[in-house]
Design an enzyme around this catalytic site. Structure first.
Site, mmCIF file in Angstrom:
data_model
loop_
_atom_site.group_PDB
_atom_site.id
_atom_site.type_symbol
_atom_site.label_atom_id
_atom_site.label_comp_id
_atom_site.label_asym_id
_atom_site.label_seq_id
_atom_site.Cartn_x
_atom_site.Cartn_y
_atom_site.Cartn_z
ATOM 1 N N VAL A 206 0.830 -1.208 0.000
ATOM 2 C CA VAL A 206 0.000 0.000 0.000
ATOM 3 C C VAL A 206 0.866 1.260 0.000
ATOM 4 C CG1 VAL A 206 -1.673 1.335 1.351
ATOM 5 C CG2 VAL A 206 -1.956 -1.137 1.089
ATOM 6 N N GLU A 207 1.904 1.265 0.809
ATOM 7 C CA GLU A 207 2.706 2.472 0.994
ATOM 8 C C GLU A 207 3.535 2.837 -0.239
ATOM 9 O OE1 GLU A 207 2.942 4.729 3.199
ATOM 10 O OE2 GLU A 207 1.939 3.962 4.973
ATOM 11 N N SER A 208 4.235 1.864 -0.806
ATOM 12 C CA SER A 208 5.203 2.198 -1.855
ATOM 13 C C SER A 208 5.144 1.306 -3.077
ATOM 14 C CB SER A 208 6.624 2.114 -1.270
ATOM 15 O OG SER A 208 6.944 0.766 -0.941
ATOM 16 N N TYR B 270 -7.155 4.115 5.084
ATOM 17 C CA TYR B 270 -5.824 3.513 5.093
ATOM 18 C C TYR B 270 -5.788 2.179 5.848
ATOM 19 C CZ TYR B 270 -0.848 2.839 5.870
ATOM 20 O OH TYR B 270 0.412 2.303 5.933
#
Length: 223
Positions: free
Chosen positions: A107-109, A183
């Site tokens: 999800v983040e990167s 998130y």
């Protein structure tokens, strides 16, 4: 007519801007000196990454399967396997599920070690630079994957401790969106994609693993 045709595009752009950011919004919070010291100690361990499984065969199967799932994003097998060993090591050393960390990184990167968000978060786990001063060193490179994993896992563990094990709220803190569902839900959905359930019978139906998987220099050990 031109104005009417432009409205759908304008609406789409507004909705896109309204979407919650999925990375890089960690907020600096005041910490007790003892908490900062404990987190700093957690960063300073200098041990070569190793995966530890009760059953070493499961470790080899885990590495093979996670490598297969990650291949489309990271084509180089050696780099992919070294990253996976480090993810497993950094997660388990602080009591996190490696599959959760894989989901969070997705999800983040998107597994891009050089990723940087619009607010300056860096690397695989999108760590904000203020953490260097809070618990680390200005000389630490958050784009270096092992350093980034070390920080990211220690920070997520810290937030879980603050929230007394409440993962939903801990993920909200990690993203700086505490109280919002976007998130945490995204990470938990990604976590499910990386789930791992192993039994010895899996080996009988598994595709044959490359021999060198068993010889990674980081190693696989029994507990």
């Amino acid at each position: 007519m031109t104005t009417l045709r432009a409205r759908p595009l304008l609406l789409a752009l507004c909705l896109l801007c309204a979407l919650p950011a999925q990375a890089g919004a960690q907020r600096e919070e005041r910490m007790a000196a003892g908490v900062a010291s404990a987190m700093r100690d957690g960063l300073n361990e200098r041990t070569l990454p190793r995966m530890e499984f009760v059953n070493a065969e499961e470790g080899r199967d885990w590495l093979f399967e996670m490598s297969r799932r990650l291949e489309a994003r990271l084509p180089d097998r050696q780099s992919r396997e070294r990253l996976l060993v480090s993810i497993h090591y950094e997660a388990t050393r602080v009591g996190l599920d490696p599959q959760l960390v894989l989901g969070l990184i997705q999800v983040e990167s998107g597994f891009k070690s050089q990723a940087q968000s619009g607010v300056g978060a860096r690397g695989l786990m999108q760590v904000m630079p203020f953490w260097l001063g809070a618990i680390g060193s200005p000389g630490h490179d958050l784009f270096e994957y092992r350093t980034n994993l070390r920080y990211g896992c220690v920070i997520l563990r810290h937030y879980l401790d603050i929230e007394r094990g409440n993962l939903f709220r801990a993920l909200g803190r990690y993203n700086g969106s505490l109280g919002q569902s976007g998130y945490p839900n995204a990470v938990q959905a990604a976590w499910k994609q990386w789930q791992w359930n192993w039994s010895p019978t899996l080996r009988a139906v598994a595709t044959e693993r490359p021999a060198r998987t068993d010889r990674l220099h980081q190693g696989i050990s029994n507990e």
